[in-house]
Design a protein around this motif. Structure first.
Motif, PDB file in Angstrom:
ATOM      1  N   VAL A  86       1.316  -1.641   0.137  1.00  0.00           N
ATOM      2  CA  VAL A  86       0.274   0.122   0.285  1.00  0.00           C
ATOM      3  C   VAL A  86       0.940   1.340   0.120  1.00  0.00           C
ATOM      4  CG1 VAL A  86      -1.597   1.302   1.288  1.00  0.00           C
ATOM      5  CG2 VAL A  86      -1.578  -0.572   1.468  1.00  0.00           C
ATOM      6  N   GLU A  87       0.874   2.233  -1.180  1.00  0.00           N
ATOM      7  CA  GLU A  87       1.154   3.148  -0.708  1.00  0.00           C
ATOM      8  C   GLU A  87       0.366   4.350  -0.679  1.00  0.00           C
ATOM      9  OE1 GLU A  87       4.093   4.326  -4.344  1.00  0.00           O
ATOM     10  OE2 GLU A  87       3.057   2.472  -5.266  1.00  0.00           O
ATOM     11  N   VAL A  88       0.913   5.684  -0.253  1.00  0.00           N
ATOM     12  CA  VAL A  88       0.299   7.176  -0.667  1.00  0.00           C
ATOM     13  C   VAL A  88       0.733   7.957  -1.228  1.00  0.00           C
ATOM     14  CG1 VAL A  88      -1.274   8.971   0.208  1.00  0.00           C
ATOM     15  CG2 VAL A  88      -2.032   6.807   1.379  1.00  0.00           C
ATOM     16  N   VAL A  89       0.384   8.603  -2.332  1.00  0.00           N
ATOM     17  CA  VAL A  89       1.137   9.060  -3.491  1.00  0.00           C
ATOM     18  C   VAL A  89       0.268  10.298  -3.320  1.00  0.00           C
ATOM     19  CG1 VAL A  89       2.107   8.919  -6.097  1.00  0.00           C
ATOM     20  CG2 VAL A  89       1.875   7.152  -4.665  1.00  0.00           C
ATOM     21  N   ALA A  90       1.018  11.448  -2.860  1.00  0.00           N
ATOM     22  CA  ALA A  90       0.903  12.982  -3.322  1.00  0.00           C
ATOM     23  C   ALA A  90       0.803  13.747  -4.819  1.00  0.00           C
ATOM     24  CB  ALA A  90       1.557  13.922  -2.471  1.00  0.00           C
ATOM     25  N   LYS A 131      -4.027   6.845  10.187  1.00  0.00           N
ATOM     26  CA  LYS A 131      -2.670   6.207   9.731  1.00  0.00           C
ATOM     27  C   LYS A 131      -2.534   5.260  10.621  1.00  0.00           C
ATOM     28  CE  LYS A 131       1.849   7.484  10.423  1.00  0.00           C
ATOM     29  NZ  LYS A 131       2.863   8.021  11.134  1.00  0.00           N
ATOM     30  N   GLY A 132      -1.867   3.866   9.627  1.00  0.00           N
ATOM     31  CA  GLY A 132      -1.957   2.631  11.022  1.00  0.00           C
ATOM     32  C   GLY A 132      -3.171   1.454  10.932  1.00  0.00           C
ATOM     33  N   LYS A 165      -1.855  -1.837   6.502  1.00  0.00           N
ATOM     34  CA  LYS A 165      -2.278  -0.903   7.368  1.00  0.00           C
ATOM     35  C   LYS A 165      -1.994   0.201   6.278  1.00  0.00           C
ATOM     36  CE  LYS A 165      -0.913  -2.897  12.249  1.00  0.00           C
ATOM     37  NZ  LYS A 165      -2.518  -2.550  12.454  1.00  0.00           N
ATOM     38  N   LEU A 166      -3.053   1.719   6.864  1.00  0.00           N
ATOM     39  CA  LEU A 166      -3.291   2.896   6.124  1.00  0.00           C
ATOM     40  C   LEU A 166      -1.706   3.789   5.652  1.00  0.00           C
ATOM     41  CD1 LEU A 166      -4.400   4.171   3.587  1.00  0.00           C
ATOM     42  CD2 LEU A 166      -5.203   5.655   5.916  1.00  0.00           C
ATOM     43  N   PRO A 167      -0.913   3.653   5.399  1.00  0.00           N
ATOM     44  CA  PRO A 167       0.513   4.383   5.622  1.00  0.00           C
ATOM     45  C   PRO A 167      -0.303   5.721   5.261  1.00  0.00           C
ATOM     46  CG  PRO A 167       0.415   3.820   3.435  1.00  0.00           C
ATOM     47  CD  PRO A 167      -0.575   2.638   4.003  1.00  0.00           C
ATOM     48  N   ALA A 168       1.500   6.721   5.898  1.00  0.00           N
ATOM     49  CA  ALA A 168       1.598   8.697   5.998  1.00  0.00           C
ATOM     50  C   ALA A 168       1.312   8.749   4.191  1.00  0.00           C
ATOM     51  CB  ALA A 168       2.038   8.862   6.846  1.00  0.00           C
ATOM     52  N   PRO A 169       0.452   9.468   3.825  1.00  0.00           N
ATOM     53  CA  PRO A 169       1.181  10.398   2.419  1.00  0.00           C
ATOM     54  C   PRO A 169       2.541  10.270   2.755  1.00  0.00           C
ATOM     55  CG  PRO A 169      -0.222  12.199   3.615  1.00  0.00           C
ATOM     56  CD  PRO A 169      -0.281  10.441   5.146  1.00  0.00           C
TER      57      PRO A 169
END
Length: 154
Positions: free
Chosen positions: A12-16, A93-94, A112-116
């Motif tokens: 899982v990755e968060v991309v701005a 987050k987390g 888990k949801l990561p930070a952006p």
């Protein structure tokens, strides 16, 4: 009929990214509704899946902890959803990513949801390849803006 196995998440990755025109309009509306100044950043939460599940009438709903992600979209390596309010990450987050077919019984993915990533990295616009101006802003049950804009809803 036996329900299909839930998808296996491998990353899982968060991309701005720089928001599309439609995202910018949705951010402006959300800023006005919440009386907060939101950054002009769209966060794509990319969920890499080992094997895409078959298309059936028994689709899996995606949750971040207890928050239903109302729509998510397919991309080459899995699924994604877009978040327009960074408060969503502060609140979640987390928290575990989970799947459910009925909103009662959940399958914990172990992810888990990561930070952006830093908004400064949001220099590249999505353009037409990653966005559709016909997408609609939607809210999670907690009132945070979660928007999806491309592909087939699951």
């Amino acid at each position: 009929m036996q329900p299909p196995a839930p998808p296996k998440i491998t990353a899982v990755e968060v991309v701005a990214a720089k928001p599309s025109e439609a995202d910018s309009a949705a951010i402006a509306r959300l800023s006005a509704e919440t009386n907060r100044s939101l950054p002009q950043v769209a966060y794509d939460v990319k969920v890499r899946i080992k094997t895409k599940p078959p298309v059936t009438s028994m689709a899996w709903a995606l949750y971040v902890n207890d928050v239903l992600i109302p729509k998510y979209w397919e991309y080459e390596d899995g699924i994604y959803f877009t978040v327009l309010d960074p408060q969503f990450f502060s609140d979640h987050k987390g928290k575990p990513l989970r799947f459910s077919q009925d909103g009662i019984d959940f399958f914990d993915t172990g992810m888990k949801l990561p930070a952006p990533t830093a908004p400064a990295a949001a220099s590249k616009s999505k353009g037409k390849a990653g966005r559709s101006s016909k997408g609609k802003a939607v809210r999670s049950s907690k009132g945070k803006a979660v928007r999806s804009s491309k592909g087939k809803a699951r």
